[in-house]
Design a protein around this motif. Sequence first.
Motif, short mmCIF file in Angstrom:
data_model
loop_
_atom_site.label_atom_id
_atom_site.label_comp_id
_atom_site.label_asym_id
_atom_site.label_seq_id
_atom_site.Cartn_x
_atom_site.Cartn_y
_atom_site.Cartn_z
N LEU A 80 -38.05 -4.83 -19.76
CA LEU A 80 -37.04 -4.58 -18.72
C LEU A 80 -36.13 -3.50 -19.26
N GLY A 157 -38.55 0.38 -7.19
CA GLY A 157 -37.98 -0.28 -8.36
C GLY A 157 -37.46 -1.67 -8.11
N GLY A 158 -37.28 -2.05 -6.84
CA GLY A 158 -36.71 -3.37 -6.55
C GLY A 158 -35.20 -3.33 -6.53
N GLY A 160 -33.01 -4.58 -8.53
CA GLY A 160 -32.34 -4.32 -9.80
C GLY A 160 -33.12 -3.40 -10.71
N GLY A 161 -34.17 -2.77 -10.19
CA GLY A 161 -34.98 -1.88 -11.02
C GLY A 161 -36.04 -2.60 -11.84
N TRP A 162 -36.30 -3.87 -11.52
CA TRP A 162 -37.21 -4.66 -12.34
C TRP A 162 -38.52 -4.99 -11.65
N ALA A 163 -38.86 -4.26 -10.62
CA ALA A 163 -40.15 -4.48 -9.97
C ALA A 163 -41.30 -4.08 -10.90
N GLY A 164 -42.49 -4.58 -10.61
CA GLY A 164 -43.67 -4.15 -11.33
C GLY A 164 -44.05 -4.96 -12.55
#
Lengths: 309, 309
Positions: A80, A157-158, A160-164
Amino acid sequence: MDYVAAVDVGGTTMKGGFIARDGTILHFERRPTPRAEGPDRVIEAVSTFVTDLSRPRNGVQSGDPGEGRPVGVGVAVPGLVTPTHAVFAAAFGWRDVPAAAFAGPLADGDLPVALGHDVRSAGEAELAYGGGGRDVLYLPIGTGIAGAVVLSGSLYGGAGGWAGQIGHIPVWPDGAACGCGQRGCLAAYASGSAVAARCEVGSAEEVVRLVASGDARAAKVWADAVEALAVALATYTLTLDPAEIVIGGGVSLAGDVLLVPLRERLAARLSFRPAPAIRASGLGPRAGLLGAGLLAWRAASDVSPRPTT
Amino acid sequence: MDYVAAVDVGGTTMKGGFIARDGTILHFERRPTPRAEGPDRVIEAVSTFVTDLSRPRNGVQSGDPGEGRPVGVGVAVPGLVTPTHAVFAAAFGWRDVPAAAFAGPLADGDLPVALGHDVRSAGEAELAYGGGGRDVLYLPIGTGIAGAVVLSGSLYGGAGGWAGQIGHIPVWPDGAACGCGQRGCLAAYASGSAVAARCEVGSAEEVVRLVASGDARAAKVWADAVEALAVALATYTLTLDPAEIVIGGGVSLAGDVLLVPLRERLAARLSFRPAPAIRASGLGPRAGLLGAGLLAWRAASDVSPRPTT
């Protein structure tokens, strides 16, 4: 000619180099990731690599730019990641490592250093240089697994930027323990480190060689990895309806040994809709380095020109 | 005042009504979905419902618009749906049903009739009337389960418009048989029809009542449903990093009986990142009808005004 320095911090190997604006790799080197020596030693090794690449040069190495120094530095790491911190990386035992720790002596200097997520950066490289489509999952399989989720032509990215974080979706819930603390994760069956460990050999490449030679145990480990990937990709397909799935990373070098059974198993797990196409990335394991280069180019262009007064 | 007619075709009940532009439901009625009588009877029942709602009225029913007829008709159905066809619906045994079949005698008339996906339409209604956020999974749980995937403030349809088939992701691969032909689907454990069948009662509402009364078998069925949802939502969270998950449909009326254990089980299945918020939809089971109304409004505004020559 302007160029950037880039370091892609993989689980077993760090790849570093110089990259031109058009994606040409002008210089390339590998160094081992000292993962067994603990979290701090890995940070130190990255910082040293970055420092070495950032020194002014005068063309002594074959393939180097003639002279000068890079206009920016990009560092791509797993886990992350935010632009300011490596928040969590199971592979290295990192928690909340500030970006400056990877830049070493450059942190207070005038060379912009950008931190980013290895797989999202690699996904950006696939978009920029790999000829990817508008609705694509880019899934590099190396020491670990994560995905770059490309939707309508952009990396998503979702909130909070934590997609994937596809390597840690539960494919066999309550199954094999994963380094992340969960059980049954895709990565616990299908990452390069998992197939090597389950086969008790040194690398995923060795497992592929054993599969090709007819080794029964390796065949079982490989089939389990393919099945776990098929479950994960069926889930992704039903959720997001991609046009294409692009497998990257070191394990993608297995080629048809991976792709042929994976296509068959994914189709078998989808009853009422066709499976999307699956192909290996044309960029292969270079995507991560090119992605780190894109981070650096972005950082370099964010720097305002100095006033000349 | 202009209004549209809308029909939301659920697995056991069809909801129909008239809807004003601001989402006010001016008239509402339910009819049973004759699912047990086969695919064609359901199509016929929808067509009859649409025809009845499309007749000119003169205010005889309380709550009806004063007079006139609707300016458009929206029909929302489950499964894989395009604007021209209901491509596949496991619940009804439909394959490639043309949109005109649902419009009956209107198909050749001047009243625009729009076909759409029940859950995506309900997701649009959540966006329009429900106060949803930018990165949200809207998951109605009724007879079946599907999701509306809201990313960066817009509903995401995927490469072919088939995103959101979350009811059929494999949560326990090779587990319970599902009507779709796959095994271990989320819907096979957690849909309203699945919990009722596994408990051998008539409806999910009865299961919820039995759970509240301390019935051990119902408690087990409910716990299995919650666990399957937790696995699916962990997967969704790791893949797409939503800010919020909004549960809708009839089963969401269970309220805290569902939400409290679901929040706890989702958090337990995520080791290295927090769980997103989970809440029940404020629109409840009306979201589907409001969504069908939005389809109708869109169809009505797509119709060019007639030339007056």
